[in-house]
Design an enzyme around this catalytic site. Structure first.
Site: not given
Ligand SMILES: *Cc1c(COP(=O)(O)O)cnc(C)c1O
Length: 393
Positions: A220, A249, A135
């Site tokens: 990420d 986050k 994600f």
């Molecule tokens: C939540 C998340 C995102 C996206 O972040 P947003 O602030 O919702 O755009 C990207 N990568 C990972 C691993 C995430 O958990």
């Protein structure tokens, strides 16, 4: 409560199936709804409130900054932005940082950086390898990066230049590599994909492959960063150094802020290449600096490591008492309970009734990602509430 649900139904785009709860207040691990009912927040504001809801250090930083200066253009220097940059660089293996507003935006920036690197140093290589079940966010490019067809199919054509391969499979990455490959973007542990922890050697082998083939390794860390896995950044757990990481986050502990950070080698942006009106905003940076300082100075990562082990033990014994639990897994304070059937939505609803907020991360699995400051007593209470919920379904 029904009034707000009706307002939502009438006015708000229906993009998420919400729980029938209107939250109005939070403190530490606890949140309250408008009827005064109390919940333990095992979602941690979606892995955001790493030092708890309304931590005084963050509240004070926001309050003070809001009374002083809230926004300027990035045409000028501002102090909270630079203090936060220094703190993050001094405590990581990365050398430079850029601030933005969300995780998706952080990943977009990281991809731009890797593509420019490919253009300058690898004959215009542009392709990014990412994992299935990953994600990376909801923007057009990030749904192409996110290897989950349900996020992609309604929005064709996808942005070109992304290849999705199975996670935790180094051979799949090798097979997908070509002269066009400029980067691999990967989560240290997959979060939204169901809390998938790779085998111990995976990231090391990936680092080696990237080094041998001059591929930029982007991690990420939007969900795993800022202490979640039991180290300040997730990459530390795997004994490697990525070239680029992204954060969001937990970075602002509740204010919207994202970042990407890079080693000097891949830090190839020049004036005009990238920018953001709100990126590096004084208000969000003051909050994030206060939060990061607490995490670093109070060694909240170590606390997450120890409390995470404790939670794992409590979940293991829960599993022994419930034959419909197939597996518990995770790292630090990012954990999942997987059931033998697609029980997650009913477990979440029943757990809400018992007073604990949970996330149905997969149809058959719930995710636990509480504030890293959660106490053992709160874990005992929360898991007892989950057990009471399981008894009722
Ligand atoms: C939540 C998340 C995102 C996206 O972040 P947003 O602030 O919702 O755009 C990207 N990568 C990972 C691993 C995430 O958990």
């Amino acid at each position: 409560m029904s009034d707000w649900m009706a307002v939502e139904a009438n006015y708000y785009m229906h993009v998420v199936r919400r729980q029938p709860i209107v939250l109005v207040k939070g403190q530490g691990t606890t949140v309250w709804d408008e009827t005064g009912k109390e919940y333990l927040d095992f979602t941690g504001g979606w892995a955001v409130n790493n030092i708890g809801h309304c931590h005084p250090a963050v509240v004070n930083a926001v309050t003070e900054q809001a009374q002083t200066l809230m926004q300027t253009s990035n045409a000028y220097y501002t102090i909270p932005q630079l203090k936060l940059a220094q703190l993050l660089v001094d405590n990581s293996c990365l050398d430079k940082v850029f601030f933005c507003n969300s995780g998706a935006e952080a990943n977009e920036g990281a991809i731009k950086l890797a593509r420019k690197y490919g253009r300058l140093h690898k004959n215009g290589a542009y392709e990014i390898i990412t994992a299935l079940n990953s994600f990376h966010g909801r923007t057009l490019a990030m749904i192409a990066a996110t290897g989950q067809p349900q996020y992609q199919q309604n929005f064709q054509p996808l942005a070109p230049g992304f290849v999705n391969v199975p996670y935790n499979d180094i051979e799949a990455i090798k097979a997908a590599t070509s002269d066009n490959t400029c980067a691999v973007m990967i989560e240290p542990v997959q979060g939204e994909g169901g809390v998938n922890v790779p085998t111990e050697s995976y990231h090391k082998e990936l680092r080696k492959w990237c080094d041998e083939n001059e591929i930029v390794l982007i991690m990420d860390e939007v969900q795993t960063g800022m202490g979640r896995l039991g180290s300040l950044f997730g990459y530390e757990k795997f004994g490697i150094e990525p070239d680029i990481i992204t954060l969001a986050k937990g970075l602002g502990n509740g204010v919207p802020i994202g970042a990407f950070m890079s080693k000097l080698k891949t830090s190839v942006f020049e004036p005009g290449d990238h920018g953001s009106t709100f990126g590096g905003n004084v208000l969000t940076c003051a909050a994030a600096h206060a939060a990061a300082q607490v995490i670093i100075e109070e060694n909240i990562s170590q606390q997450a490591q120890e409390t995470g082990e404790y939670l794992a033990g409590v979940l293991d014994s829960l599993k022994l008492r419930h034959s419909n639990i197939r597996e518990v897994r995770g790292m630090g304070l990012l954990r999942a309970i997987e059931f033998t059937d697609d029980l997650a939505p009913v477990v979440v609803a029943a757990a809400n009734n018992e007073g604990v907020l949970l996330n149905a991360v997969r149809p058959n699995a719930v995710r636990i990602m509480p504030p890293l400051t959660i106490t053992r007593e709160e874990i005992d209470t929360g898991v007892a509430r989950i057990e009471a919920a399981l008894a009722k379904i």
